[in-house]
Design a protein around this motif. Structure first.
Motif, PDB file in Angstrom:
ATOM      1  N   ASP A  30       0.815  -1.205   0.000  1.00 19.50           N
ATOM      2  CA  ASP A  30       0.000   0.000   0.000  1.00 19.50           C
ATOM      3  C   ASP A  30       0.854   1.264   0.000  1.00 19.50           C
ATOM      4  OD1 ASP A  30      -2.683   0.860  -0.226  1.00 19.50           O
ATOM      5  OD2 ASP A  30      -2.642   1.562   1.850  1.00 19.50           O
ATOM      6  N   SER A  31       2.169   1.116   0.198  1.00 19.16           N
ATOM      7  CA  SER A  31       3.046   2.290   0.164  1.00 19.16           C
ATOM      8  C   SER A  31       3.836   2.390  -1.144  1.00 19.16           C
ATOM      9  CB  SER A  31       4.010   2.260   1.353  1.00 19.16           C
ATOM     10  OG  SER A  31       4.935   1.197   1.214  1.00 19.16           O
ATOM     11  N   ILE A  32       3.802   1.355  -1.971  1.00 21.58           N
ATOM     12  CA  ILE A  32       4.495   1.373  -3.261  1.00 21.58           C
ATOM     13  C   ILE A  32       3.560   1.966  -4.308  1.00 21.58           C
ATOM     14  CG2 ILE A  32       5.518  -0.042  -5.088  1.00 21.58           C
ATOM     15  CD1 ILE A  32       6.253  -2.077  -2.888  1.00 21.58           C
ATOM     16  N   GLU A  33       4.035   2.969  -5.035  1.00 23.17           N
ATOM     17  CA  GLU A  33       3.213   3.623  -6.051  1.00 23.17           C
ATOM     18  C   GLU A  33       3.617   3.188  -7.459  1.00 23.17           C
ATOM     19  OE1 GLU A  33       2.938   7.880  -5.737  1.00 23.17           O
ATOM     20  OE2 GLU A  33       2.595   7.787  -3.580  1.00 23.17           O
ATOM     21  N   VAL A  34       2.604   3.009  -8.312  1.00 23.64           N
ATOM     22  CA  VAL A  34       2.809   2.746  -9.732  1.00 23.64           C
ATOM     23  C   VAL A  34       2.012   3.781 -10.508  1.00 23.64           C
ATOM     24  CG1 VAL A  34       3.211   0.269  -9.438  1.00 23.64           C
ATOM     25  CG2 VAL A  34       0.891   1.095  -9.829  1.00 23.64           C
ATOM     26  N   ALA A  47      -1.527   4.776  -8.642  1.00 27.64           N
ATOM     27  CA  ALA A  47      -2.176   3.831  -7.732  1.00 27.64           C
ATOM     28  C   ALA A  47      -1.117   3.195  -6.844  1.00 27.64           C
ATOM     29  CB  ALA A  47      -2.898   2.749  -8.538  1.00 27.64           C
ATOM     30  N   THR A  48      -1.578   2.567  -5.766  1.00 26.62           N
ATOM     31  CA  THR A  48      -0.656   1.788  -4.952  1.00 26.62           C
ATOM     32  C   THR A  48      -0.569   0.393  -5.561  1.00 26.62           C
ATOM     33  OG1 THR A  48      -2.334   0.872  -3.471  1.00 26.62           O
ATOM     34  CG2 THR A  48      -1.385   3.019  -2.864  1.00 26.62           C
ATOM     35  N   ALA A  49       0.465  -0.338  -5.187  1.00 25.29           N
ATOM     36  CA  ALA A  49       0.612  -1.707  -5.679  1.00 25.29           C
ATOM     37  C   ALA A  49      -0.511  -2.598  -5.155  1.00 25.29           C
ATOM     38  CB  ALA A  49       1.968  -2.281  -5.271  1.00 25.29           C
ATOM     39  N   ASP A  81      -3.666  -0.007 -17.166  1.00 27.70           N
ATOM     40  CA  ASP A  81      -2.208  -0.019 -17.143  1.00 27.70           C
ATOM     41  C   ASP A  81      -1.704   0.052 -15.701  1.00 27.70           C
ATOM     42  OD1 ASP A  81       0.395  -0.026 -18.349  1.00 27.70           O
ATOM     43  OD2 ASP A  81       0.474   2.166 -18.155  1.00 27.70           O
ATOM     44  N   ALA A  82      -2.307   0.931 -14.903  1.00 26.08           N
ATOM     45  CA  ALA A  82      -1.918   1.035 -13.493  1.00 26.08           C
ATOM     46  C   ALA A  82      -2.208  -0.271 -12.752  1.00 26.08           C
ATOM     47  CB  ALA A  82      -2.651   2.197 -12.819  1.00 26.08           C
ATOM     48  N   ARG A  83      -3.351  -0.892 -13.029  1.00 27.45           N
ATOM     49  CA  ARG A  83      -3.719  -2.154 -12.373  1.00 27.45           C
ATOM     50  C   ARG A  83      -2.729  -3.263 -12.742  1.00 27.45           C
ATOM     51  NH1 ARG A  83      -5.601  -3.522  -7.946  1.00 27.45           N
ATOM     52  NH2 ARG A  83      -3.919  -4.964  -8.047  1.00 27.45           N
ATOM     53  N   ASP A  84      -2.348  -3.319 -14.033  1.00 27.11           N
ATOM     54  CA  ASP A  84      -1.368  -4.321 -14.466  1.00 27.11           C
ATOM     55  C   ASP A  84      -0.039  -4.128 -13.742  1.00 27.11           C
ATOM     56  OD1 ASP A  84      -3.226  -5.408 -16.205  1.00 27.11           O
ATOM     57  OD2 ASP A  84      -2.389  -4.442 -17.994  1.00 27.11           O
ATOM     58  N   VAL A  89       3.930  -5.607  -9.408  1.00 32.73           N
ATOM     59  CA  VAL A  89       4.690  -5.272  -8.204  1.00 32.73           C
ATOM     60  C   VAL A  89       4.231  -6.136  -7.033  1.00 32.73           C
ATOM     61  CG1 VAL A  89       5.145  -3.450  -6.504  1.00 32.73           C
ATOM     62  CG2 VAL A  89       5.231  -2.921  -8.940  1.00 32.73           C
ATOM     63  N   SER A  90       2.925  -6.328  -6.918  1.00 28.90           N
ATOM     64  CA  SER A  90       2.388  -7.148  -5.839  1.00 28.90           C
ATOM     65  C   SER A  90       2.908  -8.582  -5.936  1.00 28.90           C
ATOM     66  CB  SER A  90       0.859  -7.135  -5.902  1.00 28.90           C
ATOM     67  OG  SER A  90       0.312  -7.969  -4.912  1.00 28.90           O
ATOM     68  N   ASN A  91       2.867  -9.150  -7.134  1.00 28.80           N
ATOM     69  CA  ASN A  91       3.361 -10.515  -7.328  1.00 28.80           C
ATOM     70  C   ASN A  91       4.843 -10.617  -7.004  1.00 28.80           C
ATOM     71  OD1 ASN A  91       0.855 -11.462  -8.078  1.00 28.80           O
ATOM     72  ND2 ASN A  91       1.216 -11.160 -10.256  1.00 28.80           N
TER      73      ASN A  91
END
Length: 111
Positions: A30-34, A47-49, A81-84, A89-91
């Motif tokens: 939740d602190s990583i931004e994309v 968005a956040t990761a 694109d942000a969701r991808d 990043v989450s994975n």
């Protein structure tokens, strides 16, 4: 040889460690931004990761009534694109945590 009680206690401690690591990983995500972009950068979504949308930016050149449909498509594309990127990043972050667990291929923990 360990007693059954010792093995159960060790398993419980291991489960608690995994739970703590999962909670820490979720907080990191939740602190990583994309940033997702479309239209050559004319529309961007931050968005956040973890997938929480932080902001949407639309270039002034797109603010024409006759181009409403194009703008809507670009916003949707930027969100996707942000969701991808957030998923990637989450994975990656979760893979770091679960990598040493020796889980079988394809096994997914609930996140």
């Amino acid at each position: 040889m360990k007693s059954m009680e010792e093995m159960i206690k060790a398993a419980q401690e291991a489960a608690q460690t995994v739970q703590t690591q999962m909670e820490e990983a979720q907080a990191r995500l939740d602190s990583i931004e994309v940033e997702g972009k479309s239209g050559g950068g004319l529309v961007s979504v931050k968005a956040t990761a973890k997938g929480r949308i932080l902001s949407v930016s639309i270039d002034d050149s797109l603010m024409k009534a006759e181009e409403k449909g194009i703008l809507e498509d670009l916003v949707a594309a930027a969100f996707n694109d942000a969701r991808d990127k957030a998923d990637a990043v989450s994975n990656e972050e979760m893979g770091k945590m679960t990598g040493g667990m020796g889980l079988p291929a394809g096994f997914k923990l609930p996140f």
